[in-house]
Design an enzyme around this catalytic site. Sequence first.
Site, PDB file in Angstrom:
ATOM      1  N   GLU A 160       0.861  -1.177   0.000  1.00 15.23           N
ATOM      2  CA  GLU A 160       0.000   0.000   0.000  1.00 15.23           C
ATOM      3  C   GLU A 160       0.899   1.229   0.000  1.00 15.23           C
ATOM      4  OE1 GLU A 160      -2.959   0.108   3.127  1.00 15.23           O
ATOM      5  OE2 GLU A 160      -2.782   2.277   3.316  1.00 15.23           O
ATOM      6  N   GLU A 196      -2.579  11.629   3.283  1.00 13.34           N
ATOM      7  CA  GLU A 196      -3.330  11.064   4.405  1.00 13.34           C
ATOM      8  C   GLU A 196      -3.164  11.934   5.640  1.00 13.34           C
ATOM      9  OE1 GLU A 196      -4.223   6.742   6.431  1.00 13.34           O
ATOM     10  OE2 GLU A 196      -2.178   7.162   5.762  1.00 13.34           O
TER      11      GLU A 196
END
Length: 336
Positions: free
Chosen positions: A155, A160
């Site tokens: 990932e 974020e």
Amino acid sequence: MHFLSGFLLSLPLASLAGHKSRSFGQNHRRAALKARNTTSTYVLEDYYQGQSFLNSSLWTFFDDTDPTAGLVNYQSSSDAQSKGLAYVQDDGTTVLAVDNTTTLTSGQYRDSVRIATTKSYNGGLFIADFYAMPYGCATWPAFWSVGPNWPDQGEIDIIEGVNLNTHNQLTLHSGADCAIESSLSSLVSGNSTIGNLQCASSASSNTGCTYIDNDARSYGQGFNQQGGGVYAMDWNADAIKMWFFSRDEIPSDITEKSPNPSSWGEPAALFSNSACDIGSHFSEHTLTINTDVCGGWTESAFSSSGCSGTCADTVADPSNFDNARWKINYIATYQS
């Protein structure tokens, strides 16, 4: 984002790894990594803009249970569009929003959107231009890529953060035997700080290996106040690099669709294959954009990231989500 619950943005910077002086070996590594870019010519592969994001042959809407235990109802494509949570403005900007009109009781789930490409990628140069991103208490927005077998196919978190954080966190999650070296701090932008060094993740230990971009324009309200900007991620067998450019600093080669990463300067994040076999740990990734509501990281960092009360109570008031929307100009993928 897939199963992660990062905590690094809630930690004081003094607890994170700092920059180190540059030795001959580090300078040699810098030259080698730059040399790998100078010989690459990038050809446009996919260009997502406007209605592309609502085209079911290109992007799918995830409407299953949230894997990070958020107070969120991810909507199908038809439901998201009928509720005004996914639409294209007259100027071509794509909007993906959290519901900001429905009053709930504490603990109820709020409607939101999560989309992913139908196409998967095994590397390339990915450039995303956003005019705005979600921010606010109880929000957990992310732009990321992920393989079908997490964490073994990896990932990559390009954008974020949670709540009222002001700095972007850039993260890799992987299977066993993948890490970053603290010496890489001398090869990235002076705005960046290395956090956790271990990329290896699992359901019970999923922080991943991280950089914090301390440029306040890189995330949240500070990002939106500048009219957004561009994030770029260059992924090949040698390294994964990420850059951030605020709106008035976007290189002309990006806007001209002739990207030249070797001219962009030091990246905000660099994950090299010196302590991680990039080729074996990251494969078959789909690009993903979502806004979670509460959930692991959001709740654990709630008070330390500028919020009061509880996350569940915050979700109940729709006005808390007036700024919880992505405004997307385009996402482009290139291959060399």
